[in-house]
Design a protein around this motif. Structure first.
Motif, PDB file in Angstrom:
ATOM      1  N   ALA A 128       0.837  -1.206   0.000  1.00  0.00           N
ATOM      2  CA  ALA A 128       0.000   0.000   0.000  1.00  0.00           C
ATOM      3  C   ALA A 128       0.871   1.256   0.000  1.00  0.00           C
ATOM      4  O   ALA A 128       0.588   2.220  -0.726  1.00  0.00           O
ATOM      5  CB  ALA A 128      -0.919  -0.011   1.216  1.00  0.00           C
ATOM      6  N   ALA A 131       2.384   1.816  -3.434  1.00  0.00           N
ATOM      7  CA  ALA A 131       1.367   2.311  -4.358  1.00  0.00           C
ATOM      8  C   ALA A 131       1.073   3.791  -4.092  1.00  0.00           C
ATOM      9  O   ALA A 131       0.965   4.588  -5.025  1.00  0.00           O
ATOM     10  CB  ALA A 131       0.095   1.479  -4.219  1.00  0.00           C
ATOM     11  N   PRO A 136       0.431   7.640  -7.448  1.00  0.00           N
ATOM     12  CA  PRO A 136      -0.577   8.513  -6.835  1.00  0.00           C
ATOM     13  C   PRO A 136      -1.695   8.841  -7.821  1.00  0.00           C
ATOM     14  O   PRO A 136      -1.516   8.769  -9.034  1.00  0.00           O
ATOM     15  CB  PRO A 136       0.213   9.762  -6.474  1.00  0.00           C
ATOM     16  CG  PRO A 136       1.353   9.778  -7.416  1.00  0.00           C
ATOM     17  CD  PRO A 136       1.663   8.350  -7.764  1.00  0.00           C
ATOM     18  N   GLY A 137      -2.811   9.191  -7.284  1.00  0.00           N
ATOM     19  CA  GLY A 137      -3.973   9.567  -8.082  1.00  0.00           C
ATOM     20  C   GLY A 137      -5.030  10.079  -7.136  1.00  0.00           C
ATOM     21  O   GLY A 137      -4.733  10.381  -5.973  1.00  0.00           O
ATOM     22  N   TRP A 139      -7.248   8.418  -5.790  1.00  0.00           N
ATOM     23  CA  TRP A 139      -7.493   7.448  -4.730  1.00  0.00           C
ATOM     24  C   TRP A 139      -6.610   7.685  -3.509  1.00  0.00           C
ATOM     25  O   TRP A 139      -6.953   7.300  -2.404  1.00  0.00           O
ATOM     26  CB  TRP A 139      -7.261   6.033  -5.258  1.00  0.00           C
ATOM     27  CG  TRP A 139      -5.819   5.704  -5.511  1.00  0.00           C
ATOM     28  CD1 TRP A 139      -5.098   6.015  -6.618  1.00  0.00           C
ATOM     29  CD2 TRP A 139      -4.931   5.032  -4.634  1.00  0.00           C
ATOM     30  NE1 TRP A 139      -3.804   5.583  -6.490  1.00  0.00           N
ATOM     31  CE2 TRP A 139      -3.676   4.963  -5.280  1.00  0.00           C
ATOM     32  CE3 TRP A 139      -5.074   4.468  -3.360  1.00  0.00           C
ATOM     33  CZ2 TRP A 139      -2.581   4.368  -4.699  1.00  0.00           C
ATOM     34  CZ3 TRP A 139      -3.971   3.872  -2.782  1.00  0.00           C
ATOM     35  CH2 TRP A 139      -2.741   3.831  -3.441  1.00  0.00           C
ATOM     36  N   TRP A 142      -8.376   9.436  -0.646  1.00  0.00           N
ATOM     37  CA  TRP A 142      -9.295   8.552   0.062  1.00  0.00           C
ATOM     38  C   TRP A 142      -8.537   7.623   0.994  1.00  0.00           C
ATOM     39  O   TRP A 142      -8.914   7.420   2.149  1.00  0.00           O
ATOM     40  CB  TRP A 142     -10.110   7.724  -0.936  1.00  0.00           C
ATOM     41  CG  TRP A 142     -11.134   8.531  -1.639  1.00  0.00           C
ATOM     42  CD1 TRP A 142     -11.019   9.100  -2.880  1.00  0.00           C
ATOM     43  CD2 TRP A 142     -12.420   8.903  -1.142  1.00  0.00           C
ATOM     44  NE1 TRP A 142     -12.150   9.789  -3.178  1.00  0.00           N
ATOM     45  CE2 TRP A 142     -13.038   9.686  -2.142  1.00  0.00           C
ATOM     46  CE3 TRP A 142     -13.102   8.639   0.043  1.00  0.00           C
ATOM     47  CZ2 TRP A 142     -14.304  10.213  -1.984  1.00  0.00           C
ATOM     48  CZ3 TRP A 142     -14.373   9.160   0.192  1.00  0.00           C
ATOM     49  CH2 TRP A 142     -14.959   9.939  -0.808  1.00  0.00           C
ATOM     50  N   PHE A 143      -7.453   7.060   0.479  1.00  0.00           N
ATOM     51  CA  PHE A 143      -6.710   6.086   1.276  1.00  0.00           C
ATOM     52  C   PHE A 143      -6.055   6.759   2.479  1.00  0.00           C
ATOM     53  O   PHE A 143      -6.093   6.238   3.588  1.00  0.00           O
ATOM     54  CB  PHE A 143      -5.666   5.382   0.413  1.00  0.00           C
ATOM     55  CG  PHE A 143      -5.214   4.084   0.989  1.00  0.00           C
ATOM     56  CD1 PHE A 143      -5.971   2.943   0.814  1.00  0.00           C
ATOM     57  CD2 PHE A 143      -4.044   3.995   1.720  1.00  0.00           C
ATOM     58  CE1 PHE A 143      -5.568   1.733   1.354  1.00  0.00           C
ATOM     59  CE2 PHE A 143      -3.642   2.796   2.265  1.00  0.00           C
ATOM     60  CZ  PHE A 143      -4.403   1.662   2.078  1.00  0.00           C
ATOM     61  N   LEU A 146      -8.550   7.366   5.042  1.00  0.00           N
ATOM     62  CA  LEU A 146      -8.876   6.135   5.769  1.00  0.00           C
ATOM     63  C   LEU A 146      -7.829   5.849   6.847  1.00  0.00           C
ATOM     64  O   LEU A 146      -8.153   5.506   7.984  1.00  0.00           O
ATOM     65  CB  LEU A 146      -8.968   4.973   4.775  1.00  0.00           C
ATOM     66  CG  LEU A 146      -9.247   3.592   5.342  1.00  0.00           C
ATOM     67  CD1 LEU A 146     -10.561   3.567   6.078  1.00  0.00           C
ATOM     68  CD2 LEU A 146      -9.252   2.544   4.235  1.00  0.00           C
ATOM     69  N   LEU A 149      -8.298   8.105   9.709  1.00  0.00           N
ATOM     70  CA  LEU A 149      -9.457   7.657  10.482  1.00  0.00           C
ATOM     71  C   LEU A 149      -9.065   6.502  11.409  1.00  0.00           C
ATOM     72  O   LEU A 149      -9.448   6.467  12.574  1.00  0.00           O
ATOM     73  CB  LEU A 149     -10.548   7.216   9.503  1.00  0.00           C
ATOM     74  CG  LEU A 149     -11.987   7.381   9.932  1.00  0.00           C
ATOM     75  CD1 LEU A 149     -12.287   8.838  10.213  1.00  0.00           C
ATOM     76  CD2 LEU A 149     -12.917   6.842   8.869  1.00  0.00           C
ATOM     77  N   VAL A 150      -8.278   5.560  10.863  1.00  0.00           N
ATOM     78  CA  VAL A 150      -7.824   4.422  11.666  1.00  0.00           C
ATOM     79  C   VAL A 150      -7.012   4.919  12.852  1.00  0.00           C
ATOM     80  O   VAL A 150      -7.191   4.473  13.988  1.00  0.00           O
ATOM     81  CB  VAL A 150      -6.981   3.453  10.809  1.00  0.00           C
ATOM     82  CG1 VAL A 150      -6.288   2.424  11.682  1.00  0.00           C
ATOM     83  CG2 VAL A 150      -7.853   2.757   9.780  1.00  0.00           C
TER      84      VAL A 150
END
Lengths: 323, 296
Positions: A128, A131, A136-137, A139, A142-143, A146, A149-150
């Motif tokens: 991860a 990537a 990069p993009g 997404w 968003w990741f 996340l 948030l975790v």
């Protein structure tokens, strides 16, 4: 015990700056220091009252930080029946590791889960992180969101959320694997560890331009080969640091583990937590001292790896605080 | 890395799926449970009738008292951590001899990495009636004190447990400020106080915010410190919601408490952040004017 562990780590910390001092070991550490003192590279203003107060304050706080640790290590030599009442000095309590199957099993469960969870988190987190840094993009936002948030969710919320979910998967859906104690603990530890490894790997790769990978591709290395021979070695220090941090995370995990554990696979901290209510015995301190040595050993290795990889002490500090 | 067919996030897909399966979905399920109810003595949750009743239940004085307690300990603990930790981090980063820095960081990391529960048990021994504090009081001729299982004990515990989490980011923040800009400020005639308020502090501010959040968020959800040092009487939300899942078997109410905990944590951060921005507005406006004078 702790000083001895920090000592060799320190010698290696100094390695890139002063190789000769590192070879001579920690004993020369202070000598190197005084050498720089006698030939100050910058003008040193006279120490003010405020500076001295700050120093005394810092020493007091360091003493505060070590108080309970010293107490635990000292009380692990308590031969009495109850932990808090020190009656005599001896090594009896360390024997519990061999004579009491409950204690031994709990430690073994902890170690087993730690190893599996660390490898698992390092694997998912490394991919991860690569990537995130190299592909990069849209997404990525968003990741990263996340992951944030975790990191921000209180552990107790993770814990109470996982319990019903694992019960649902294991019993209602009949997926037997989710009733396995070790699997449950690994799942419980994995979420946070994956986030940390991902973050470390991403940070490391972002700090390095893609030049080397491009050069490798220009020299006709197939993508897999570039990945294996260039990207992976570049990332190695972060992966290793993440691996060891995940191991210590899961060795320490109490909250999530106390919810998701099944009887028969109780990890060490959960055993201790249940003993808090029923009566703590000196063996809790003894085994905890041993676990502390394992943790600090792993951390010393992280420190050495990062220092070798060229991180400054501030970077190491932020890495070891979990990214 | 195959460049043509796979989407960009392909390598991250396993982690993505894993985090969805074991983080997003479970937390979403808790959110869903929080609108349900406890169907009977032996059931843990039911969701056939949805309502906000569990949230109303959480807001009744019995439970909400614990939330207020937690908020108090959270704010007081974070503030104490900052007041205690900031001078230490400042000294470590800017005043301590350079060759000692690695050692000093290791000294903060060792307590940080010692098992949370074990550290707390260490304090339990110190504070227990047979412990040192009590004995010291008795030696001085006072009555034996019982600090253990009180609010001050919990506060001491949380300040101790989260202090490294404050010191480390603050150290990084002050370290980034570095010596150069501070010396420049001094060379331009600024007093030490002015250097601190106008150079060091503004540059370290992002790290300070990180440190405060790193302490405040886990502190609000703390479970272990209150369980060990606060005794059986639950006075923090973490214990209360854990007991709904473990002993009371009321998952609906426990879920509502978990969601409420997150809402209160995030909400209080927003309120405090807003207050700080508003409160420092006059100061920042004044500073901005002066900076313009200098530049003109």
């Amino acid at each position: 015990m702790t000083a001895a562990l920090v000592g060799p780590g320190e010698g290696a910390f100094a390695a890139p700056d002063a190789p000769s001092a590192a070879q001579l070991g920690t004993a020369t550490g202070s000598a190197t220091g005084s050498a720089t003192d006698s030939a100050p590279p910058e003008h040193r203003p006279r120490r003010t009252l405020l500076d001295r107060t700050l120093k005394i304050w810092a020493i007091l706080i360091f003493a505060f930080l070590f108080t309970p640790i010293v107490v635990i290590v000292a009380y692990s030599f308590n031969t009495g029946r109850l932990l808090a009442a020190f009656t005599g000095f001896g090594f009896d309590s360390f024997g519990a590791l061999f004579t009491k199957p409950v204690v031994r099993d709990a430690v073994l469960v902890s170690l087993k889960v730690g190893v599996v969870a660390a490898i698992f988190a390092a694997l998912l987190g490394t991919f991860a992180g690569i990537a995130l840094a190299r592909r990069p993009g849209k997404w990525t936002y968003w990741f990263m969101g996340l992951l944030l948030l975790v990191a921000m969710t209180p552990e107790i919320v993770d814990a109470v959320a996982l319990l019903p979910w694992l019960v649902f998967l294991g019993q209602d859906l009949g997926l037997g694997i989710f009733n396995n104690g070790i699997v449950r603990l690994v799942i419980g530890n994995s979420v946070f560890s994956i986030a940390v490894v991902t973050y470390l790997v991403r940070a490391r790769l972002l700090g390095m331009p893609e030049n080397l990978e491009e050069a490798s591709a220009d020299l006709y290395a197939p993508p897999m080969r570039t990945f294996r021979k260039v990207t992976l070695p570049l990332t190695m220090p972060a992966i290793l640091a993440g691996l060891l941090l995940s191991f210590t995370f899961s060795l320490d995990d109490t909250i999530v583990a106390s919810f998701v554990q099944v009887s028969g696979a109780t990890p060490w901290p959960v055993y201790v937590l249940s003993a808090v209510h029923t009566g703590l015995r000196p063996e809790v301190a003894a085994v905890s001292s041993i676990m502390l040595v394992i943790t600090l050993g792993a951390l010393a290795v992280v420190g050495i790896v990062l220092k070798r990889a060229g991180d400054s002490s501030a970077e190491i500090a932020s890495t070891m605080a979990g990214g | 890395m195959p460049r043509r067919r796979l989407p960009k996030y392909a390598l991250a897909l396993p982690a993505w799926l894993w985090l969805i399966a074991f983080f997003i979905v479970p937390v979403a399920v808790v959110f869903w449970y929080s609108f349900g109810y406890k169907p009977g003595l032996f059931g843990s949750h039911a969701n056939d009738v949805l309502s906000f009743d569990r949230y109303i239940e959480v807001l009744t004085p019995t439970f909400f008292k614990t939330f207020l307690n937690t908020l108090q300990i959270g704010v007081a603990g974070t503030l104490l951590c900052f007041l205690i930790g900031a001078p230490v981090a400042y000294w470590m980063a800017l005043k301590a001899p350079a060759h000692l820095k690695g050692l000093l960081i290791a000294l903060v990391l060792v307590p940080f990495w010692t098992n949370f529960l074990i550290r707390t048990i260490g304090w339990m021994i110190v504070l227990s009636p047979e412990g040192w504090v009590s004995q010291a009081f008795q030696a001085l001729g006072f009555n034996p004190v019982s600090i253990l299982y009180t609010r001050p004990a919990v506060l001491l515990g949380v300040v101790y447990n989260y202090l490294p989490l404050m010191i480390l980011p603050l150290y990084v923040a002050f370290d980034r400020v570095g010596v150069v800009l501070r010396e420049a400020s001094k060379d331009l005639g600024a007093s030490p106080l002015r250097t601190f308020t106008r150079v060091t502090f503004p540059l370290a501010r992002p790290g300070i915010i990180v440190g405060v959040l790193l302490v405040y968020i886990p502190l609000m959800g703390d479970y272990i410190t209150a369980t060990v040092l606060g005794g059986a009487k639950g006075n923090m939300v973490g214990q209360m919601l854990a007991s709904q899942f473990q002993t009371a078997q009321n998952w609906a109410l426990g879920s509502a408490m978990a969601i409420m905990l997150i809402l209160i944590t995030v909400g209080s951060i927003a309120v405090m952040g807003g207050l700080i921005v508003l409160g420092t507005m006059p100061i920042r406006r004044r500073n901005r004017v002066r900076l313009q004078e200098v530049s003109v």
